[in-house]
Design a protein around this motif. Sequence first.
Motif, PDB file in Angstrom:
ATOM      1  N   SER A 164       0.845  -1.199   0.000  1.00  0.00           N
ATOM      2  CA  SER A 164       0.000   0.000   0.000  1.00  0.00           C
ATOM      3  C   SER A 164       0.871   1.236   0.000  1.00  0.00           C
ATOM      4  O   SER A 164       2.048   1.187   0.373  1.00  0.00           O
ATOM      5  CB  SER A 164      -0.876   0.007   1.256  1.00  0.00           C
ATOM      6  N   TRP A 165       0.269   2.364  -0.396  1.00  0.00           N
ATOM      7  CA  TRP A 165       1.030   3.615  -0.435  1.00  0.00           C
ATOM      8  C   TRP A 165       0.530   4.641   0.578  1.00  0.00           C
ATOM      9  O   TRP A 165       1.202   5.611   0.865  1.00  0.00           O
ATOM     10  CB  TRP A 165       0.998   4.205  -1.853  1.00  0.00           C
TER      11      TRP A 165
ATOM     12  N   PHE B 118       9.397   0.608  -3.229  1.00  0.00           N
ATOM     13  CA  PHE B 118       8.784   1.666  -4.054  1.00  0.00           C
ATOM     14  C   PHE B 118       9.214   3.047  -3.546  1.00  0.00           C
ATOM     15  O   PHE B 118       9.538   3.930  -4.342  1.00  0.00           O
ATOM     16  CB  PHE B 118       7.252   1.555  -3.999  1.00  0.00           C
ATOM     17  N   HIS B 119       9.208   3.217  -2.215  1.00  0.00           N
ATOM     18  CA  HIS B 119       9.591   4.519  -1.646  1.00  0.00           C
ATOM     19  C   HIS B 119      11.038   4.838  -2.030  1.00  0.00           C
ATOM     20  O   HIS B 119      11.335   5.942  -2.488  1.00  0.00           O
ATOM     21  CB  HIS B 119       9.454   4.489  -0.116  1.00  0.00           C
ATOM     22  N   ASP B 120      11.929   3.855  -1.830  1.00  0.00           N
ATOM     23  CA  ASP B 120      13.345   4.119  -2.116  1.00  0.00           C
ATOM     24  C   ASP B 120      13.589   4.297  -3.615  1.00  0.00           C
ATOM     25  O   ASP B 120      14.422   5.110  -4.024  1.00  0.00           O
ATOM     26  CB  ASP B 120      14.220   2.987  -1.557  1.00  0.00           C
ATOM     27  N   ALA B 121      12.866   3.536  -4.439  1.00  0.00           N
ATOM     28  CA  ALA B 121      13.050   3.663  -5.899  1.00  0.00           C
ATOM     29  C   ALA B 121      12.730   5.091  -6.330  1.00  0.00           C
ATOM     30  O   ALA B 121      13.456   5.690  -7.131  1.00  0.00           O
ATOM     31  CB  ALA B 121      12.144   2.676  -6.628  1.00  0.00           C
ATOM     32  N   ILE B 122      11.659   5.652  -5.769  1.00  0.00           N
ATOM     33  CA  ILE B 122      11.249   7.002  -6.162  1.00  0.00           C
ATOM     34  C   ILE B 122      12.151   8.062  -5.521  1.00  0.00           C
ATOM     35  O   ILE B 122      12.567   9.019  -6.163  1.00  0.00           O
ATOM     36  CB  ILE B 122       9.766   7.242  -5.770  1.00  0.00           C
ATOM     37  N   GLU B 123      12.498   7.841  -4.230  1.00  0.00           N
ATOM     38  CA  GLU B 123      13.249   8.901  -3.519  1.00  0.00           C
ATOM     39  C   GLU B 123      14.742   8.884  -3.837  1.00  0.00           C
ATOM     40  O   GLU B 123      15.363   9.933  -3.952  1.00  0.00           O
ATOM     41  CB  GLU B 123      13.038   8.749  -2.009  1.00  0.00           C
ATOM     42  N   THR B 124      15.353   7.686  -3.955  1.00  0.00           N
ATOM     43  CA  THR B 124      16.820   7.642  -4.115  1.00  0.00           C
ATOM     44  C   THR B 124      17.271   6.875  -5.361  1.00  0.00           C
ATOM     45  O   THR B 124      18.445   6.916  -5.714  1.00  0.00           O
ATOM     46  CB  THR B 124      17.477   6.941  -2.897  1.00  0.00           C
ATOM     47  N   GLY B 125      16.381   6.118  -5.980  1.00  0.00           N
ATOM     48  CA  GLY B 125      16.764   5.342  -7.176  1.00  0.00           C
ATOM     49  C   GLY B 125      17.477   4.039  -6.847  1.00  0.00           C
ATOM     50  O   GLY B 125      17.902   3.319  -7.756  1.00  0.00           O
TER      51      GLY B 125
ATOM     52  N   LEU C 137       2.488   7.083  -5.296  1.00  0.00           N
ATOM     53  CA  LEU C 137       3.587   7.619  -4.471  1.00  0.00           C
ATOM     54  C   LEU C 137       4.220   8.831  -5.140  1.00  0.00           C
ATOM     55  O   LEU C 137       4.620   9.785  -4.470  1.00  0.00           O
ATOM     56  CB  LEU C 137       4.643   6.539  -4.217  1.00  0.00           C
ATOM     57  N   THR C 138       4.295   8.821  -6.475  1.00  0.00           N
ATOM     58  CA  THR C 138       4.867   9.971  -7.177  1.00  0.00           C
ATOM     59  C   THR C 138       3.970  11.188  -6.979  1.00  0.00           C
ATOM     60  O   THR C 138       4.445  12.275  -6.652  1.00  0.00           O
ATOM     61  CB  THR C 138       5.041   9.653  -8.687  1.00  0.00           C
ATOM     62  N   SER C 139       2.647  11.026  -7.148  1.00  0.00           N
ATOM     63  CA  SER C 139       1.797  12.220  -6.951  1.00  0.00           C
ATOM     64  C   SER C 139       1.803  12.677  -5.509  1.00  0.00           C
ATOM     65  O   SER C 139       1.777  13.883  -5.239  1.00  0.00           O
ATOM     66  CB  SER C 139       0.355  12.052  -7.417  1.00  0.00           C
TER      67      SER C 139
END
Length: 323
Positions: free
Chosen positions: A178-179, A195-202, A315-317
């Motif tokens: 979940s987000w 997912f959080h780390d992929a978006i925030e730090t890659g 998560l991006t929005s």
Amino acid sequence: MASPNGSRILVTGALGQIGTELVTALRDRHGEEAVLASDIREVAGHPAISGGPFIVADVLDWAAMENLIVDEDIGTIYHLAALLSATGEKNPGLCQEVNIGGMVNVLELARIYRLRLFAPSSIAVFGPDCPPLAPQQTPLNPTTMYGITKVAGELMADYYHAVHGVDVRGIRYPGLISWKAPPGGGTTDYAVEIFHDAIETGTYSCFVSAETRLPMMYMEDAIRATLELMDAPADSLGPARSGYNLAGCSFSAGELATAISERLEDFVCNFEPDERQEYADSWPDEVDDSAARQDWAWEARFGLEDLVDEMLANLTSMREVEV
Ligand code: NAD
Ligand code: AKB
């Protein structure tokens, strides 16, 4: 002190990963005032607190819980308060106390005050002797304290139903993704953190191996399943009523990382297993949910690709709004 069952809904552990979304779904259906959210802690600005009535309550405090049932006109409990597998293994004594003690309290309250009860179980009820595709009925020999408490919970629920006629229902949730709220200290948390780390730090350092395959489910499916099970006519439920297997989608950590890389091309995932690998290895790869399909027409909607799309988009929005 006993009085007839009330008309309102109490959610315990309402500030957790599931409660955050279940409280909103229940309030959308029944109205804000009809759903009393509760937890042992408070979190400023949490939607379960700002969106309707909330009370701080420890499920181990019998007197407080009993007063709440009577004073607040409660007729149904969604009992989500628990310690999950990784936290539970760090503090097995507290895990036993909260998961078994809390369950005993809500079952007794349900017996005395004729309440309906939803009390979730988990894929953690299975142990290393379970086949990779977990049957509904199979020996349950978990090796984590969390899993042991969940088997105990299912057995106690079966007992209260058989002996006292309590309408208690449960689902063996898979790992939930979940987000809206962070996961609460489980083994399957990697499938959200990634997912959080992929978006925030890659990058993400995954605490289980790439080959680790577990049953998983998108939260929207899990909330719908919970409401559908509680809506099902009592006579449609079979012997799995205290812990229905529920399949969402099953994938390995490596497959999840690949699906994210296909959408975020610079994403890098490293696999550095820690003690949670052992808990994951003791659980099945997938579950057979034919009993849920047959008894209350369960059907999952989200597969891996849909789930990854939804997680990344939401998560991006959310991040864009916060920045
Ligand atoms: P979570 O850890 O996110 O939330 C649990 C909540 O319970 C927390 O907010 C915590 O403060 C509260 N709590 C702890 N001790 C308490 C006490 N003594 N009194 C009152 N509240 C207390 O958990 P979750 O993921 O929302 O899980 C809810 C239920 O679903 C649990 O029974 C869990 O075993 C089950 N489950 C969850 C998953 C999952 O992937 N999230 C999978 C399988 C089963
Ligand atoms: C955990 O990993 O402990 C939970 C669960 C599967 O019960 N997410």
